[in-house]
Design an enzyme around this catalytic site. Structure first.
Site, mmCIF file in Angstrom:
data_model
loop_
_atom_site.group_PDB
_atom_site.id
_atom_site.type_symbol
_atom_site.label_atom_id
_atom_site.label_comp_id
_atom_site.label_asym_id
_atom_site.label_seq_id
_atom_site.Cartn_x
_atom_site.Cartn_y
_atom_site.Cartn_z
ATOM 1 N N GLU A 126 0.851 -1.184 0.000
ATOM 2 C CA GLU A 126 0.000 0.000 0.000
ATOM 3 C C GLU A 126 0.892 1.240 0.000
ATOM 4 O O GLU A 126 1.856 1.290 0.770
ATOM 5 C CB GLU A 126 -0.899 0.030 1.235
ATOM 6 C CG GLU A 126 -1.917 1.160 1.143
ATOM 7 C CD GLU A 126 -2.890 1.195 2.338
ATOM 8 O OE1 GLU A 126 -2.770 0.363 3.249
ATOM 9 O OE2 GLU A 126 -3.752 2.058 2.311
ATOM 10 N N GLY A 266 3.567 2.710 10.782
ATOM 11 C CA GLY A 266 3.313 1.920 11.979
ATOM 12 C C GLY A 266 3.144 0.437 11.686
ATOM 13 O O GLY A 266 3.820 -0.400 12.271
ATOM 14 N N ALA A 267 2.240 0.127 10.768
ATOM 15 C CA ALA A 267 1.946 -1.264 10.483
ATOM 16 C C ALA A 267 1.083 -1.346 9.237
ATOM 17 O O ALA A 267 0.626 -0.321 8.739
ATOM 18 C CB ALA A 267 1.208 -1.904 11.662
ATOM 19 N N MET A 268 0.858 -2.582 8.760
ATOM 20 C CA MET A 268 0.118 -2.755 7.521
ATOM 21 C C MET A 268 -0.800 -3.966 7.610
ATOM 22 O O MET A 268 -0.372 -5.044 8.032
ATOM 23 C CB MET A 268 1.120 -2.907 6.360
ATOM 24 C CG MET A 268 0.481 -3.150 5.021
ATOM 25 S SD MET A 268 -0.536 -1.726 4.492
ATOM 26 C CE MET A 268 -1.793 -2.584 3.567
ATOM 27 N N GLU A 269 -2.038 -3.759 7.177
ATOM 28 C CA GLU A 269 -3.105 -4.734 7.390
ATOM 29 C C GLU A 269 -3.208 -5.828 6.329
ATOM 30 O O GLU A 269 -4.305 -6.360 6.109
ATOM 31 C CB GLU A 269 -4.435 -3.980 7.460
ATOM 32 C CG GLU A 269 -4.927 -3.358 6.124
ATOM 33 C CD GLU A 269 -4.592 -1.885 5.937
ATOM 34 O OE1 GLU A 269 -3.595 -1.424 6.550
ATOM 35 O OE2 GLU A 269 -5.296 -1.203 5.173
ATOM 36 N N ASN A 270 -2.110 -6.217 5.657
ATOM 37 C CA ASN A 270 -2.175 -7.276 4.642
ATOM 38 C C ASN A 270 -3.041 -8.434 5.119
ATOM 39 O O ASN A 270 -2.927 -8.862 6.263
ATOM 40 C CB ASN A 270 -0.775 -7.808 4.365
ATOM 41 C CG ASN A 270 0.242 -6.710 4.220
ATOM 42 O OD1 ASN A 270 0.114 -5.866 3.351
ATOM 43 N ND2 ASN A 270 1.216 -6.684 5.123
ATOM 44 N N HIS A 302 -6.055 -1.696 15.452
ATOM 45 C CA HIS A 302 -6.309 -0.989 14.191
ATOM 46 C C HIS A 302 -6.113 -1.918 12.990
ATOM 47 O O HIS A 302 -6.994 -2.031 12.136
ATOM 48 C CB HIS A 302 -5.380 0.224 14.090
ATOM 49 C CG HIS A 302 -5.555 1.028 12.854
ATOM 50 N ND1 HIS A 302 -6.330 2.171 12.812
ATOM 51 C CD2 HIS A 302 -5.074 0.868 11.596
ATOM 52 C CE1 HIS A 302 -6.306 2.662 11.591
ATOM 53 N NE2 HIS A 302 -5.546 1.888 10.827
ATOM 54 N N GLU A 303 -4.982 -2.576 12.933
ATOM 55 C CA GLU A 303 -4.721 -3.439 11.761
ATOM 56 C C GLU A 303 -5.693 -4.613 11.734
ATOM 57 O O GLU A 303 -6.181 -4.996 10.676
ATOM 58 C CB GLU A 303 -3.272 -3.944 11.766
ATOM 59 C CG GLU A 303 -2.200 -2.862 11.848
ATOM 60 C CD GLU A 303 -2.382 -1.706 10.888
ATOM 61 O OE1 GLU A 303 -2.900 -1.911 9.773
ATOM 62 O OE2 GLU A 303 -2.003 -0.566 11.257
ATOM 63 N N HIS A 306 -9.029 -3.579 10.396
ATOM 64 C CA HIS A 306 -9.026 -3.401 8.937
ATOM 65 C C HIS A 306 -9.501 -4.657 8.210
ATOM 66 O O HIS A 306 -9.927 -4.585 7.061
ATOM 67 C CB HIS A 306 -7.609 -3.090 8.444
ATOM 68 C CG HIS A 306 -7.297 -1.624 8.317
ATOM 69 N ND1 HIS A 306 -8.153 -0.718 7.729
ATOM 70 C CD2 HIS A 306 -6.186 -0.913 8.669
ATOM 71 C CE1 HIS A 306 -7.579 0.491 7.732
ATOM 72 N NE2 HIS A 306 -6.406 0.405 8.308
HETATM 73 N N1 B3K Z 1 -2.861 1.097 5.698
HETATM 74 C C1 B3K Z 1 -1.541 1.305 6.220
HETATM 75 C C2 B3K Z 1 -0.888 2.548 5.752
HETATM 76 C C3 B3K Z 1 -0.177 2.426 4.461
HETATM 77 C C4 B3K Z 1 0.614 3.661 4.163
HETATM 78 C C5 B3K Z 1 1.170 3.665 2.798
HETATM 79 N N2 B3K Z 1 2.029 4.793 2.572
HETATM 80 C C6 B3K Z 1 -1.530 1.284 7.714
HETATM 81 C C7 B3K Z 1 -2.799 1.603 8.379
HETATM 82 O O1 B3K Z 1 -3.343 2.676 8.294
HETATM 83 O O2 B3K Z 1 -3.315 0.737 9.014
HETATM 84 ZN ZN ZN Z 2 -5.241 2.014 8.850
#
Ligand code: B3K
Ligand code: ZN
Length: 901
Positions: A126, A266-270, A302-303, A306
């Site tokens: 993302e 911070g983190a990513m919700e893959n 949060h993640e 998502h």
């Molecule tokens: N969705 C990601 C953020 C990605 C940022 C890309 N530059 C984390 C979050 O908001 O949960």
């Molecule tokens: Zn988010």
């Protein structure tokens, strides 16, 4: 550089068209080698019946080396490489397309796409990183199911992870092995992830609401295994909370969190494979502060949240980013508030208010500032040059406030109905902010057309309040007027009309108790003593009847809308609200107003060289809070901490960081001296003996105790304080207390006993040398020092840039030193000689060629330059121009161009 040097044209929301092709399935095969990774991508493609017919298929690709392509298994020569990727010419209506390409993970310092951190592989897709892994229709409205085969050297990369379920794994010749993963859910490519390397995990098996067993794992490097418990607990709490509050269950059999130390945010919700900055996973009492513990719970939540708000229902295009981010921030804020409530044994509302205050503080300090500058944009932006620049406080935090307003209008149950309808309508789809608003409107039988303006208008609304009490008629008139005041040009363009503002109000009588509330025309007083007025016109008067005495209004209770309230309270009225308001948020707010007013007056005097004085009544008001045992320690800490220097500088007609610093220091010293005995008593009363607990209650005690220590360190004769602090430092069983003691020692005036603070700083380094996150804090504490004419902080920062542990390529480390100085130490950064600005320019330019996303974030620290005093303004403009002439990335170009426009 991956970005072209020619200025990139903006992309506009209204130019959206549906994708001409759709991709149903994606089979990816990776041969993972750090220097040269081969990716084979087989896609089932067909024409989108809902889009205009295009003869050619255009795929995005960046920093890729094309190898070959085939259509339906036949080698294909109709491939043209173009600037943004490649074009496959004259394709049939439905076909299987295979493309092989190469990328260079070890050279990828942007941390977008596939990269190497330490000796492991990670991905970040993302917003538009997938195109750096393979050629693709890299846009969120193209949703596909993925199967992924990973092949790598077994000794170097024993663990191979991707989204979904593990189908198969085994050995290959030459010491290599493979793993095959399949994600049963359709997803946009920005949710793709892989991880490969030497990692270990803790795992738990839990049953979801419907009884299905789920495997949960937290993956880290081996030496960090002992710091994973809190993240795992946070995940389990998140799963339970989403079931209870929203009826949303985990849909996968397996859910993984992986920590990586090189990460852009911070983190990513893959899907099923969340990748986290180590900062939001690793914690034990020795290495992580109370704030870290709370942040980990919030980010894990949060993640996880998502998974429904973002993954199951995703965004049609990136202009809709707040659809998932605003909503998910709202959900994580509610999660943390409910957790605090649940852990508070009896004082739940106070615990919830504490969380609300912290969220509003962040909104006002950062989002309000953004909305007043050149980057101002609506929650749903109209255009962008680089989408990564729009992961902003406005999209996230104001977006969350917009979602919160639905709940304020419809109540928790009405909000839940809206959420249920949203999922019923849109599960598995890529949709828009309008779709969410319509679900809320339809589920609650309301027309929310006017509410759309919250998504399309930038700038912070102002609500001016006028009141009139008629003792003969026993009526109280409240007239509200809304507008935007003197908004920044970027915001002004979008402002078109009145907003629907849920304005919560209470009326307080002379004895401090709430009065019953009955609006004109109503048969009887409604239950409850807070009323949410629906304020929809530019000017609107609400008349309360049966009002027995002239009340004091408590306005915008619980901060019911993201607006600025203008009302001329007298100082004694604020002191009264601070002592009596039944709404804990507004009690705190009264203290903020009081302090802000006083600080502004002091800063004005400091700017003109006049002498400073603090009224005794202010000291008395703060003294009452300090000694009021009926208030929670956390609340007292938040009330007594005083507004930050950055926030105060924003409140001045011309920002003057030096004057603000002088004013705030003066007020702190005065409160320290006048209330010395009270601070000492509070310090002694709030120790937290025994085993460390990360609960809001225990952390409230620590926060208040350490605030007391920091005030005491302002005294002219700090000997006692320094000895208390050094004792606390040595005996602390947790990071909050250790760092609190160190901070007090760094700030205490030199007691003439040599370099005690430096000795403790050195001890801190030695103690935690093996803990990168703590060393980040060690850098930050120094970048945030007060400095002196003899030893300005820029000198300290420049020395630390040469420290062997400093590393510009690691975003956490870069930000611990550079961002802390440029963004959180305004008095030192905005030094009149311009040394801070020159440093800023050097670092933005250096970072631009390493990591444009991080560089662009740093670039934003000068965007408010027009609001500063003339001397500072010129220095900033010169450096902005220097940077604009030197940087190549689209990311930084967009920021500096907008700042200078
Ligand atoms: N969705 C990601 C953020 C990605 C940022 C890309 N530059 C984390 C979050 O908001 O949960
Ligand atoms: Zn988010």
């Amino acid at each position: 550089m991956q970005n072209s040097t020619a200025p990139s044209p903006p992309i506009r929301r209204t130019d959206y068209t549906p994708p001409p092709f759709l991709i149903d399935t994606v089979a990816l095969e990776f041969d993972l080698v750090p220097e040269r990774t081969l990716v084979k991508n087989t896609m089932r493609v067909h024409r989108n019946p809902d889009a205009a017919r295009a003869p050619h298929l255009e795929l995005f690709g960046e920093q890729l080396e094309f190898a070959n392509a085939a259509i339906d298994g036949v080698p294909c020569s109709a491939v043209r490489l173009v600037q943004h990727g490649l074009t496959v010419e004259n394709v049939p209506d439905s076909f299987e397309l295979t493309i092989s390409s190469l990328c260079k993970p070890v050279e990828n310092t942007t941390l977008s796409g596939l990269y190497v951190s330490g000796s492991n592989f990670f991905t970040q897709c993302e917003a538009e990183g997938f195109r750096r892994i393979t050629y693709f229709l890299d846009r969120p409205d193209v949703m596909s199911t993925y199967s992924v085969t990973l092949r790598a050297d077994k000794a170097a990369y024993p663990v191979l992870l991707s989204n979904g379920n593990l189908l198969e794994e085994g050995d290959l010749p030459d010491g290599r092995h493979f793993a095959r993963w399949e994600d049963p859910f359709c997803k946009p490519c920005y949710l793709f992830a892989l991880v490969a390397g030497k990692l270990v995990c803790i795992e738990e098996r839990v049953k979801s609401g419907s009884g299905a067993e789920k495997l949960l794992q937290v993956w880290v490097e081996p030496h960090d295994l002992g710091k994973t418990r809190h993240a795992m607990d946070s995940l389990i709490h998140s799963i339970r909370w989403d079931e209870e509050r929203f009826g949303l269950e985990l849909d996968l059999d397996r859910f993984m969190i992986v920590a990586v130390s090189d990460f852009n945010m911070g983190a990513m919700e893959n899907k099923g494979l969340n990748i986290f900055n180590t900062k939001y996973v690793l914690a034990n009492p020795e290495t992580a502060s109370d704030t870290d513990f709370a942040n980990i719970e919030a980010v894990v939540g949060h993640e996880y949240f998502h998974n429904w708000t973002g993954n199951r229902v995703t965004c049609r295009d990136w202009f809709q980013l707040s659809l998932k981010e605003g909503l998910t921030v709202f959900r994580d804020e509610e999660f943390s508030a409910d957790r605090a409530y649940g852990q508070s044994n009896g004082s739940g509302e106070a615990a919830r208010a504490t969380k609300r205050i912290k969220d509003v503080l962040a909104l006002r300090q950062m989002q309000f500032a953004e909305d007043a500058g050149p980057m101002a944009h609506p929650v749903r932006p109209e255009s962008y040059v680089e989408i990564n620049n729009f992961y902003t406080m406005t999209v996230y935090k104001k977006g969350s406030e917009v979602v919160r307003m639905y709940q304020t209008l419809f109540g928790r149950d009405g909000f839940r109905k809206g959420m249920d309808l949203y999922f019923k309508r849109h599960d598995g789809q890529a949709v828009t902010c309008d779709d969410f608003r319509h679900a809320m409107a339809d589920a609650n039988g309301r027309d929310l057309a006017q509410f759309e303006r919250w998504y399309s208008q930038a700038g912070t609304p102002r609500v001016a309040v006028k009141t009139a009490y008629d003792s003969a008629a026993r009526s109280y008139r409240v007239t509200l007027t809304q507008g935007y005041g003197d908004a920044a040009p970027a915001a002004r363009e979008t402002q078109k009309g009145a907003l629907l503002i849920p304005f919560a109000i209470g009326l307080i009588g002379k004895d401090g108790a709430d009065l019953p509330l009955r609006l004109e025309g109503e048969a009887s007083a409604a239950s409850g003593t807070t009323r949410v007025l629906e304020f929809t016109e530019t000017d609107q008067t609400f008349t309360f009847v049966d009002v027995a005495e002239k009340p004091l209004p408590s306005l915008l209770r619980n901060f019911s809308a993201p607006v600025i309230v203008e009302f001329d309270y007298m100082a004694d009225e604020l002191a009264f609200l601070l002592a009596h308001d039944s709404d804990p948020f507004n009690r705190w707010e009264a203290g903020q107003r009081l302090a802000t007013r006083e600080l502004l007056a002091l800063a004005g005097r400091a700017a003109s060289g006049a002498s400073l004085q603090l009224d005794d009544s202010i000291v008395a008001a703060f003294s009452r809070v300090l000694t009021d045992e009926s208030l929670s320690p956390a609340f007292r800490e938040l009330t007594l901490i005083l507004p930050s220097e950055a926030y105060m500088a924003d409140q001045m007609s011309e920002s003057n960081p030096a004057a603000v610093h002088a004013a705030r220091q003066f007020m702190r010293k005065r409160l320290a001296t006048a209330l010395r005995d009270e601070w000492l008593a509070v310090y002694e009363q709030h120790h937290t003996p025994g085993e460390y607990e990360a609960t809001p209650k225990a952390s409230g005690h620590r926060a208040l105790k350490n605030l007391a220590l920091s005030y005491l360190a302002e005294l002219d004769d700090p000997a006692h304080v320094v000895s208390r602090a050094s004792k606390q430092y040595a005996s602390a069983n947790n990071m909050t207390d250790r760092a609190g003691a160190l901070l007090a020692m760094l700030n205490a005036p030199d007691s003439g006993r040599g370099n005690q603070a430096q000795e403790v700083l050195d001890d801190f380094y030695r103690r935690f040398e093996q803990e990168p996150l703590v060393i980040d804090m060690w850098f930050a504490l120094q970048a945030l020092r007060r400095g002196s004419a003899k030893r300005p902080v820029i000198g300290i920062v420049r020395e630390l840039m040469a420290h062997p542990a400093f590393n510009l390529k690691n975003p956490n480390r870069a930000s611990s030193l550079i961002f802390a100085f440029c963004m959180a130490n305004p008095a030192q950064f905005h030094c009149e000689d311009g040394s801070g600005y020159a440093f800023w320019a050097e670092q933005v330019i250096a970072l631009d060629s390493i990591n444009p996303q991080v560089a662009a974030r740093l670039a934003r620290s000068l965007e408010m330059w027009r609001r500063f005093t003339p001397a500072l303004r010129e220095g900033m403009r010169t450096m902005l121009e220097t940077v604009a002439a030197r940087v190549k990335s689209r990311d930084v170009q967009e920021i500096v161009t907008k700042a200078l426009a």
